[in-house]
Design a protein around this motif. Structure first.
Motif, PDB file in Angstrom:
ATOM      1  N   MET A  69      66.208 -67.873 116.732  1.00  0.00           N
ATOM      2  CA  MET A  69      67.557 -67.677 116.270  1.00  0.00           C
ATOM      3  C   MET A  69      67.761 -66.245 115.754  1.00  0.00           C
ATOM      4  SD  MET A  69      70.387 -69.249 115.902  1.00  0.00           S
ATOM      5  CE  MET A  69      71.810 -69.417 114.925  1.00  0.00           C
ATOM      6  N   ARG A  70      66.812 -65.750 114.964  1.00  0.00           N
ATOM      7  CA  ARG A  70      66.937 -64.392 114.439  1.00  0.00           C
ATOM      8  C   ARG A  70      66.875 -63.365 115.567  1.00  0.00           C
ATOM      9  NH1 ARG A  70      63.433 -66.730 110.116  1.00  0.00           N
ATOM     10  NH2 ARG A  70      64.833 -67.001 108.359  1.00  0.00           N
ATOM     11  N   ARG A  71      65.990 -63.626 116.521  1.00  0.00           N
ATOM     12  CA  ARG A  71      65.897 -62.743 117.680  1.00  0.00           C
ATOM     13  C   ARG A  71      67.199 -62.752 118.462  1.00  0.00           C
ATOM     14  NH1 ARG A  71      63.168 -65.453 122.200  1.00  0.00           N
ATOM     15  NH2 ARG A  71      65.269 -66.270 122.275  1.00  0.00           N
ATOM     16  N   ASP A  72      67.746 -63.938 118.681  1.00  0.00           N
ATOM     17  CA  ASP A  72      68.970 -64.065 119.466  1.00  0.00           C
ATOM     18  C   ASP A  72      70.139 -63.339 118.809  1.00  0.00           C
ATOM     19  OD1 ASP A  72      67.373 -65.604 121.043  1.00  0.00           O
ATOM     20  OD2 ASP A  72      68.441 -67.481 120.705  1.00  0.00           O
ATOM     21  N   LEU A  73      70.254 -63.446 117.488  1.00  0.00           N
ATOM     22  CA  LEU A  73      71.341 -62.768 116.778  1.00  0.00           C
ATOM     23  C   LEU A  73      71.181 -61.253 116.881  1.00  0.00           C
ATOM     24  CD1 LEU A  73      73.884 -62.917 115.057  1.00  0.00           C
ATOM     25  CD2 LEU A  73      72.396 -63.031 113.029  1.00  0.00           C
ATOM     26  N   ALA A  74      69.960 -60.766 116.696  1.00  0.00           N
ATOM     27  CA  ALA A  74      69.710 -59.328 116.814  1.00  0.00           C
ATOM     28  C   ALA A  74      70.007 -58.848 118.236  1.00  0.00           C
ATOM     29  CB  ALA A  74      68.267 -59.009 116.422  1.00  0.00           C
ATOM     30  N   LEU A  75      69.596 -59.614 119.217  1.00  0.00           N
ATOM     31  CA  LEU A  75      69.824 -59.257 120.615  1.00  0.00           C
ATOM     32  C   LEU A  75      71.315 -59.270 120.952  1.00  0.00           C
ATOM     33  CD1 LEU A  75      68.635 -58.614 123.424  1.00  0.00           C
ATOM     34  CD2 LEU A  75      68.328 -61.072 123.757  1.00  0.00           C
ATOM     35  N   PHE A  76      72.016 -60.306 120.521  1.00  0.00           N
ATOM     36  CA  PHE A  76      73.453 -60.415 120.769  1.00  0.00           C
ATOM     37  C   PHE A  76      74.198 -59.233 120.138  1.00  0.00           C
ATOM     38  CE2 PHE A  76      77.676 -61.786 119.409  1.00  0.00           C
ATOM     39  CZ  PHE A  76      78.208 -62.259 120.596  1.00  0.00           C
ATOM     40  N   ASN A  77      73.949 -58.986 118.860  1.00  0.00           N
ATOM     41  CA  ASN A  77      74.633 -57.897 118.168  1.00  0.00           C
ATOM     42  C   ASN A  77      74.319 -56.540 118.796  1.00  0.00           C
ATOM     43  OD1 ASN A  77      75.874 -59.580 116.313  1.00  0.00           O
ATOM     44  ND2 ASN A  77      74.305 -59.317 114.761  1.00  0.00           N
ATOM     45  N   LEU A  78      73.069 -56.311 119.123  1.00  0.00           N
ATOM     46  CA  LEU A  78      72.691 -55.028 119.710  1.00  0.00           C
ATOM     47  C   LEU A  78      73.250 -54.858 121.121  1.00  0.00           C
ATOM     48  CD1 LEU A  78      71.221 -52.437 119.022  1.00  0.00           C
ATOM     49  CD2 LEU A  78      69.140 -53.436 119.989  1.00  0.00           C
ATOM     50  N   ALA A  79      73.365 -55.939 121.855  1.00  0.00           N
ATOM     51  CA  ALA A  79      73.957 -55.872 123.201  1.00  0.00           C
ATOM     52  C   ALA A  79      75.407 -55.400 123.117  1.00  0.00           C
ATOM     53  CB  ALA A  79      73.881 -57.237 123.885  1.00  0.00           C
ATOM     54  N   ILE A  80      76.145 -55.929 122.152  1.00  0.00           N
ATOM     55  CA  ILE A  80      77.549 -55.536 121.970  1.00  0.00           C
ATOM     56  C   ILE A  80      77.632 -54.077 121.527  1.00  0.00           C
ATOM     57  CG2 ILE A  80      79.659 -55.931 120.641  1.00  0.00           C
ATOM     58  CD1 ILE A  80      79.171 -58.203 122.577  1.00  0.00           C
ATOM     59  N   ASP A  81      76.865 -53.708 120.511  1.00  0.00           N
ATOM     60  CA  ASP A  81      76.908 -52.342 119.982  1.00  0.00           C
ATOM     61  C   ASP A  81      76.439 -51.294 120.980  1.00  0.00           C
ATOM     62  OD1 ASP A  81      77.928 -52.995 117.517  1.00  0.00           O
ATOM     63  OD2 ASP A  81      76.097 -52.530 116.394  1.00  0.00           O
ATOM     64  N   SER A  82      75.352 -51.583 121.670  1.00  0.00           N
ATOM     65  CA  SER A  82      74.723 -50.558 122.512  1.00  0.00           C
ATOM     66  C   SER A  82      75.451 -50.320 123.825  1.00  0.00           C
ATOM     67  CB  SER A  82      73.269 -50.934 122.818  1.00  0.00           C
ATOM     68  OG  SER A  82      73.206 -52.046 123.701  1.00  0.00           O
ATOM     69  N   LYS A  83      76.107 -51.362 124.335  1.00  0.00           N
ATOM     70  CA  LYS A  83      76.794 -51.253 125.619  1.00  0.00           C
ATOM     71  C   LYS A  83      75.807 -50.913 126.740  1.00  0.00           C
ATOM     72  CE  LYS A  83      79.226 -48.372 123.179  1.00  0.00           C
ATOM     73  NZ  LYS A  83      78.744 -48.758 121.873  1.00  0.00           N
ATOM     74  N   LEU A  84      74.563 -51.321 126.580  1.00  0.00           N
ATOM     75  CA  LEU A  84      73.532 -51.036 127.571  1.00  0.00           C
ATOM     76  C   LEU A  84      73.496 -52.104 128.654  1.00  0.00           C
ATOM     77  CD1 LEU A  84      70.563 -50.012 125.230  1.00  0.00           C
ATOM     78  CD2 LEU A  84      71.874 -48.497 126.742  1.00  0.00           C
ATOM     79  N   ARG A  85      73.038 -51.695 129.831  1.00  0.00           N
ATOM     80  CA  ARG A  85      72.764 -52.659 130.894  1.00  0.00           C
ATOM     81  C   ARG A  85      71.575 -53.516 130.454  1.00  0.00           C
ATOM     82  NH1 ARG A  85      73.719 -47.764 133.184  1.00  0.00           N
ATOM     83  NH2 ARG A  85      75.482 -47.675 134.622  1.00  0.00           N
ATOM     84  N   ALA A  86      71.490 -54.702 130.996  1.00  0.00           N
ATOM     85  CA  ALA A  86      70.420 -55.628 130.626  1.00  0.00           C
ATOM     86  C   ALA A  86      69.038 -54.998 130.788  1.00  0.00           C
ATOM     87  CB  ALA A  86      70.522 -56.906 131.455  1.00  0.00           C
ATOM     88  N   CYS A  87      68.821 -54.261 131.877  1.00  0.00           N
ATOM     89  CA  CYS A  87      67.500 -53.678 132.137  1.00  0.00           C
ATOM     90  C   CYS A  87      67.105 -52.672 131.054  1.00  0.00           C
ATOM     91  CB  CYS A  87      67.438 -53.044 133.523  1.00  0.00           C
ATOM     92  SG  CYS A  87      68.571 -51.657 133.755  1.00  0.00           S
ATOM     93  N   ASP A  88      68.072 -51.998 130.457  1.00  0.00           N
ATOM     94  CA  ASP A  88      67.786 -51.044 129.387  1.00  0.00           C
ATOM     95  C   ASP A  88      67.665 -51.746 128.034  1.00  0.00           C
ATOM     96  OD1 ASP A  88      67.803 -48.776 131.093  1.00  0.00           O
ATOM     97  OD2 ASP A  88      69.986 -48.704 131.005  1.00  0.00           O
ATOM     98  N   LEU A  89      68.465 -52.762 127.822  1.00  0.00           N
ATOM     99  CA  LEU A  89      68.454 -53.483 126.550  1.00  0.00           C
ATOM    100  C   LEU A  89      67.122 -54.179 126.304  1.00  0.00           C
ATOM    101  CD1 LEU A  89      70.151 -54.422 124.067  1.00  0.00           C
ATOM    102  CD2 LEU A  89      70.781 -56.418 125.451  1.00  0.00           C
ATOM    103  N   VAL A  90      66.615 -54.893 127.302  1.00  0.00           N
ATOM    104  CA  VAL A  90      65.374 -55.654 127.102  1.00  0.00           C
ATOM    105  C   VAL A  90      64.155 -54.749 126.945  1.00  0.00           C
ATOM    106  CG1 VAL A  90      66.232 -57.731 128.256  1.00  0.00           C
ATOM    107  CG2 VAL A  90      64.952 -56.022 129.581  1.00  0.00           C
TER     108      VAL A  90
END
Length: 166
Positions: free
Chosen positions: A1-22
């Protein structure tokens, strides 16, 4: 859950493609124990750096996640649970996005990882009408790419023009 929240929030903020985000590393977003206000990442697709802000809400979720993940010794922000892979795959991230979308009652067939990339820039464009800012945030080299990306039509352009008083 903590990982998912961090990932979700960072995905929105960073505007990165999935390959760069992960593939983000802990050092990409933090200096020592502190999560940065901004980060810069070189995009895989373009080879160009893109800078993004890390909002207070995202920093808070990352700080909680980092306390847990640092103990594992991983260099990656979102490590894989499989020992053969250093970080989560884009497929694993895609599954998470579909679960998030389903959990809020939307049809996940209409959304994907790229929806996360578009979310913030779409709002920025709607509120400001500043196409150049969106272009820079996405790391697009051509303004035409940004226009296509946002799906801007003539009606949108006219609406923006009507808001401007000289």
């Amino acid at each position: 859950m903590r990982r998912d929240l961090a990932l979700f929030n960072l995905a929105i903020d960073s505007k990165l493609r999935a390959c760069d985000l992960v593939k983000l590393r802990i050092d990409d977003v933090s200096s020592g124990p502190m999560v940065r206000d901004r980060a810069t990442v070189v995009q895989k697709k373009t080879g160009r750096p893109v800078q993004f802000e890390i909002t207070e809400q995202t920093r808070a979720s990352l700080e909680v996640w980092l306390r847990l993940i640092r103990a594992t010794g991983s260099r990656y922000l979102f490590p894989s649970r499989l020992h053969a892979r250093p970080h989560r795959s884009t497929r694993q991230y895609s599954r998470l996005v579909h679960r998030w979308v389903d959990s809020i009652g939307l049809k996940s067939i209409f959304y994907g990882t790229h929806s996360m990339r578009r979310t913030k820039v779409t709002q920025i464009y709607r509120k400001s009408g500043n196409l150049r800012a969106v272009q820079l945030l996405l790391g697009h080299t051509k303004l035409e790419s940004t226009v296509r990306y946002l799906g801007i039509e003539v009606d949108d352009a006219l609406h923006v023009a009507e808001q401007i008083e000289l």
